[in-house]
Write a protein that holds these residues in place. Structure first.
Motif, PDB file in Angstrom:
ATOM      1  N   THR A   1      39.708 -37.777 -25.774  1.00  0.00           N
ATOM      2  CA  THR A   1      40.495 -36.614 -26.339  1.00  0.00           C
ATOM      3  C   THR A   1      39.958 -35.635 -27.071  1.00  0.00           C
ATOM      4  OG1 THR A   1      41.558 -37.698 -28.193  1.00  0.00           O
ATOM      5  CG2 THR A   1      42.953 -37.541 -26.043  1.00  0.00           C
ATOM      6  N   THR A   2      38.647 -36.229 -27.546  1.00  0.00           N
ATOM      7  CA  THR A   2      37.538 -35.341 -28.454  1.00  0.00           C
ATOM      8  C   THR A   2      36.960 -34.428 -27.640  1.00  0.00           C
ATOM      9  OG1 THR A   2      37.597 -37.159 -29.904  1.00  0.00           O
ATOM     10  CG2 THR A   2      35.791 -35.431 -30.024  1.00  0.00           C
ATOM     11  N   VAL A   3      36.946 -33.217 -27.794  1.00  0.00           N
ATOM     12  CA  VAL A   3      36.116 -32.078 -27.126  1.00  0.00           C
ATOM     13  C   VAL A   3      34.934 -31.783 -27.539  1.00  0.00           C
ATOM     14  CG1 VAL A   3      36.580 -29.697 -26.164  1.00  0.00           C
ATOM     15  CG2 VAL A   3      38.461 -31.161 -26.602  1.00  0.00           C
ATOM     16  N   GLY A   4      34.803 -31.301 -28.902  1.00  0.00           N
ATOM     17  CA  GLY A   4      33.318 -30.996 -29.092  1.00  0.00           C
ATOM     18  C   GLY A   4      32.662 -31.967 -29.365  1.00  0.00           C
ATOM     19  N   GLU A   5      31.161 -31.894 -28.989  1.00  0.00           N
ATOM     20  CA  GLU A   5      30.096 -32.950 -28.820  1.00  0.00           C
ATOM     21  C   GLU A   5      29.966 -33.123 -30.454  1.00  0.00           C
ATOM     22  OE1 GLU A   5      25.715 -33.861 -27.118  1.00  0.00           O
ATOM     23  OE2 GLU A   5      26.294 -31.669 -27.655  1.00  0.00           O
ATOM     24  N   GLU A   6      29.975 -32.599 -31.395  1.00  0.00           N
ATOM     25  CA  GLU A   6      29.744 -33.011 -32.698  1.00  0.00           C
ATOM     26  C   GLU A   6      30.758 -33.778 -33.336  1.00  0.00           C
ATOM     27  OE1 GLU A   6      28.943 -30.818 -37.050  1.00  0.00           O
ATOM     28  OE2 GLU A   6      28.682 -29.818 -35.370  1.00  0.00           O
ATOM     29  N   ASP A   7      32.037 -33.556 -32.679  1.00  0.00           N
ATOM     30  CA  ASP A   7      33.024 -34.260 -33.292  1.00  0.00           C
ATOM     31  C   ASP A   7      33.028 -35.687 -32.588  1.00  0.00           C
ATOM     32  OD1 ASP A   7      34.012 -32.407 -34.819  1.00  0.00           O
ATOM     33  OD2 ASP A   7      35.339 -31.675 -33.436  1.00  0.00           O
ATOM     34  N   LEU A   8      32.716 -35.812 -31.176  1.00  0.00           N
ATOM     35  CA  LEU A   8      32.531 -36.914 -30.501  1.00  0.00           C
ATOM     36  C   LEU A   8      31.300 -37.948 -31.027  1.00  0.00           C
ATOM     37  CD1 LEU A   8      33.043 -38.797 -28.034  1.00  0.00           C
ATOM     38  CD2 LEU A   8      31.547 -37.509 -27.037  1.00  0.00           C
ATOM     39  N   LEU A   9      30.169 -37.244 -31.540  1.00  0.00           N
ATOM     40  CA  LEU A   9      29.111 -38.344 -32.015  1.00  0.00           C
ATOM     41  C   LEU A   9      29.535 -38.830 -33.394  1.00  0.00           C
ATOM     42  CD1 LEU A   9      26.096 -35.878 -31.023  1.00  0.00           C
ATOM     43  CD2 LEU A   9      27.253 -37.956 -29.839  1.00  0.00           C
ATOM     44  N   ARG A  10      30.255 -37.952 -33.975  1.00  0.00           N
ATOM     45  CA  ARG A  10      30.909 -38.658 -35.573  1.00  0.00           C
ATOM     46  C   ARG A  10      31.831 -39.619 -35.334  1.00  0.00           C
ATOM     47  NH1 ARG A  10      31.977 -34.144 -37.437  1.00  0.00           N
ATOM     48  NH2 ARG A  10      34.081 -33.925 -37.210  1.00  0.00           N
ATOM     49  N   LEU A  11      32.593 -39.214 -34.309  1.00  0.00           N
ATOM     50  CA  LEU A  11      33.598 -40.352 -34.165  1.00  0.00           C
ATOM     51  C   LEU A  11      33.079 -41.706 -33.632  1.00  0.00           C
ATOM     52  CD1 LEU A  11      36.565 -41.179 -33.678  1.00  0.00           C
ATOM     53  CD2 LEU A  11      36.638 -40.202 -31.304  1.00  0.00           C
ATOM     54  N   ILE A  12      31.916 -41.610 -32.928  1.00  0.00           N
ATOM     55  CA  ILE A  12      31.217 -42.821 -32.531  1.00  0.00           C
ATOM     56  C   ILE A  12      30.983 -43.658 -33.679  1.00  0.00           C
ATOM     57  CG2 ILE A  12      29.389 -44.001 -31.323  1.00  0.00           C
ATOM     58  CD1 ILE A  12      29.785 -41.506 -29.207  1.00  0.00           C
ATOM     59  N   VAL A  13      30.142 -42.970 -34.621  1.00  0.00           N
ATOM     60  CA  VAL A  13      29.495 -43.590 -35.597  1.00  0.00           C
ATOM     61  C   VAL A  13      30.618 -44.348 -36.711  1.00  0.00           C
ATOM     62  CG1 VAL A  13      27.226 -42.692 -35.445  1.00  0.00           C
ATOM     63  CG2 VAL A  13      28.952 -41.833 -37.018  1.00  0.00           C
ATOM     64  N   GLU A  14      31.813 -43.280 -36.864  1.00  0.00           N
ATOM     65  CA  GLU A  14      32.812 -43.883 -37.846  1.00  0.00           C
ATOM     66  C   GLU A  14      33.532 -44.975 -37.190  1.00  0.00           C
ATOM     67  OE1 GLU A  14      34.891 -40.027 -38.437  1.00  0.00           O
ATOM     68  OE2 GLU A  14      33.555 -39.463 -39.948  1.00  0.00           O
ATOM     69  N   SER A  15      33.718 -45.099 -35.935  1.00  0.00           N
ATOM     70  CA  SER A  15      34.548 -46.231 -35.294  1.00  0.00           C
ATOM     71  C   SER A  15      33.726 -47.263 -35.472  1.00  0.00           C
ATOM     72  CB  SER A  15      34.728 -45.813 -33.856  1.00  0.00           C
ATOM     73  OG  SER A  15      35.464 -44.528 -33.606  1.00  0.00           O
ATOM     74  N   ALA A  16      32.226 -47.299 -35.518  1.00  0.00           N
ATOM     75  CA  ALA A  16      31.574 -48.578 -35.339  1.00  0.00           C
ATOM     76  C   ALA A  16      31.609 -49.039 -36.953  1.00  0.00           C
ATOM     77  CB  ALA A  16      30.132 -48.064 -35.190  1.00  0.00           C
ATOM     78  N   ILE A  17      31.660 -48.303 -37.897  1.00  0.00           N
ATOM     79  CA  ILE A  17      31.857 -48.735 -39.202  1.00  0.00           C
ATOM     80  C   ILE A  17      33.192 -49.223 -39.583  1.00  0.00           C
ATOM     81  CG2 ILE A  17      31.838 -47.833 -41.587  1.00  0.00           C
ATOM     82  CD1 ILE A  17      30.033 -45.745 -40.870  1.00  0.00           C
ATOM     83  N   GLU A  18      34.107 -48.624 -39.112  1.00  0.00           N
ATOM     84  CA  GLU A  18      35.365 -48.807 -39.405  1.00  0.00           C
ATOM     85  C   GLU A  18      35.935 -50.210 -38.722  1.00  0.00           C
ATOM     86  OE1 GLU A  18      40.318 -47.434 -39.137  1.00  0.00           O
ATOM     87  OE2 GLU A  18      38.437 -46.093 -38.542  1.00  0.00           O
ATOM     88  N   SER A  19      35.421 -50.346 -37.441  1.00  0.00           N
ATOM     89  CA  SER A  19      35.955 -51.406 -36.540  1.00  0.00           C
ATOM     90  C   SER A  19      35.350 -52.789 -37.088  1.00  0.00           C
ATOM     91  CB  SER A  19      35.849 -51.140 -35.233  1.00  0.00           C
ATOM     92  OG  SER A  19      36.453 -50.232 -34.880  1.00  0.00           O
ATOM     93  N   MET A  20      34.059 -52.555 -37.508  1.00  0.00           N
ATOM     94  CA  MET A  20      33.069 -53.896 -37.626  1.00  0.00           C
ATOM     95  C   MET A  20      33.078 -54.120 -39.493  1.00  0.00           C
ATOM     96  SD  MET A  20      30.495 -53.870 -34.670  1.00  0.00           S
ATOM     97  CE  MET A  20      29.773 -55.311 -35.194  1.00  0.00           C
ATOM     98  N   ASP A  21      33.606 -53.224 -40.025  1.00  0.00           N
ATOM     99  CA  ASP A  21      33.726 -53.355 -41.508  1.00  0.00           C
ATOM    100  C   ASP A  21      32.275 -53.493 -42.057  1.00  0.00           C
ATOM    101  OD1 ASP A  21      34.571 -53.632 -44.140  1.00  0.00           O
ATOM    102  OD2 ASP A  21      34.553 -56.156 -44.050  1.00  0.00           O
TER     103      ASP A  21
ATOM    104  N   LEU B   1      31.190 -50.694 -27.258  1.00  0.00           N
ATOM    105  CA  LEU B   1      31.468 -49.512 -28.113  1.00  0.00           C
ATOM    106  C   LEU B   1      30.486 -48.432 -27.568  1.00  0.00           C
ATOM    107  CD1 LEU B   1      33.161 -47.583 -30.166  1.00  0.00           C
ATOM    108  CD2 LEU B   1      31.641 -48.818 -32.169  1.00  0.00           C
ATOM    109  N   ALA B   2      29.196 -48.994 -27.575  1.00  0.00           N
ATOM    110  CA  ALA B   2      28.265 -47.945 -27.385  1.00  0.00           C
ATOM    111  C   ALA B   2      28.184 -47.517 -25.682  1.00  0.00           C
ATOM    112  CB  ALA B   2      26.815 -48.699 -27.561  1.00  0.00           C
TER     113      ALA B   2
END
Length: 348
Positions: free
Chosen positions: A20-40, A150-151
């Motif tokens: 559901t993420t449209v903008g590329e910048e938002d998508l890239l930020r979501l990838i790194v933030e998801s990695a941090i949150e999911s893997m503590d 995730l990657a």
């Protein structure tokens, strides 16, 4: 089992967010933030491939200071080669691992362990995802597998996002061409605009269009953009392999113009700074009337949707030529008819 369920829930949540993420910048930020949150973890960084430089550069990161010193991009190529071979690289103790650069800087940043996985699309590595922890961690198989998944999911989302943006850009290119065709009957101006728009929108070094002169059998230059006069002088022959096959209706992709046996003027290509070429026929109805050549100054892989777009643009150019020719023919017929009618009037 609880941790497995957490990973599963996290992956489902992340996959939905990616979709559901449209903008590329938002998508890239979501990838790194998801990695941090999911893997503590403490931080994460996504490196994406820069095709022009053939390097992997940090594109999105979270949890790292602005002045954090990443590995040298040139040396990072070795890391990518190792990743493609092993599937991941784990560094449980960054302070003492000799494989890593800038170990003191990493320690000063508060990084204890590091896990790196490739970001792939269709077996091609387009990036690297690195996860940093604040405490020493021996990464478990489940953690490694989760970050790899995730990657992979992030790579698919990035590819889909790029495809969506290409489709938008292609639609605008078609609109510009249609507007140009409707605004003028100056076919040379239409074709000049076509070469400029294609080169600029597709990030190419240059584009040229040659039409076949049936009387001389030569391909005459009618429009070009981004190419030197010296280079343009060498391309009117129709007996080269690329010209012959294009005039037979075939689209050709030359990945390396300096080594491909189908290219006759390799030295000229190298001097002009050309790495890859697309050669496609220009048709009017069912007849090939010319050739369009697209030149890239970097080695590129051209996606199927882009190739389809290029062939469609060449076809549109052929239709524009045909429409202009028909209009001029009608104008000439009209003039002849008027002159004929006037001569009959003179009898009375």
């Amino acid at each position: 089992m609880t941790r497995d369920r957490d990973y599963f829930k996290s992956f489902c949540k992340i996959s939905k967010a990616f979709g559901t993420t449209v903008g590329e910048e938002d998508l890239l930020r979501l990838i790194v933030e998801s990695a941090i949150e999911s893997m503590d973890a403490k931080a994460a960084c996504l490196f994406l491939r820069d095709e022009r430089q053939n390097l992997f550069v940090p594109t999105a990161q979270a949890g790292l200071s602005d002045n954090y010193l990443h590995a040298d991009p040139l040396k990072a190529r070795k890391i990518v080669a190792a990743l493609e071979k092993e599937g991941f690289l784990a560094f449980p103790d960054v302070a003492s691992d000799p494989r890593l650069e800038h170990r003191e800087a990493k320690t000063a940043e508060g990084i204890a362990s590091l896990l790196t996985v490739p970001v792939k699309v269709k077996d091609c590595t387009i990036g690297v995802l690195s996860l940093y922890t604040a405490t020493r961690r021996d990464f478990t198989p489940d953690e490694i597998e989760f970050l790899q998944a995730l990657a992979d999911q992030g790579g698919i989302a990035i590819d889909n996002n790029r495809l969506h943006r290409r489709m938008q850009k292609n639609a605008m290119l078609f609109l510009d061409l249609a507007a140009g065709i409707n605004s003028t009957l100056d076919i040379k101006q239409i074709l000049r605009n076509l070469t400029v728009n294609i080169a600029n929108n597709l990030g190419l070094k240059g584009v040229l269009i040659r039409l076949l002169d049936e009387d001389t059998g030569r391909l005459e230059l009618v429009a070009s953009h981004g190419l030197s006069d010296a280079f343009l002088e060498i391309g009117s022959a129709t007996d080269t392999q690329t010209a012959t096959r294009a005039l037979e209706g075939e689209t050709m992709v030359i990945s390396d113009a300096t080594t491909d046996e189908r290219i006759r003027f390799k030295d000229a290509m190298k001097k002009e700074g050309i790495a890859s070429i697309i050669v496609t026929p220009i048709r009017a109805r069912d007849k090939v009337i010319g050739v369009m050549r697209l030149y890239s100054d970097i080695r590129r892989e051209f996606s199927p949707d882009l190739m389809l777009m290029i062939e469609a643009l060449a076809h549109q150019g052929g239709m524009a030529i045909q429409n202009a020719s028909m209009y001029l023919a009608l104008q000439e017929d009209k003039k002849s008819l008027e002159e004929d009618i006037w001569s009959h009037r003179s009898w009375f």
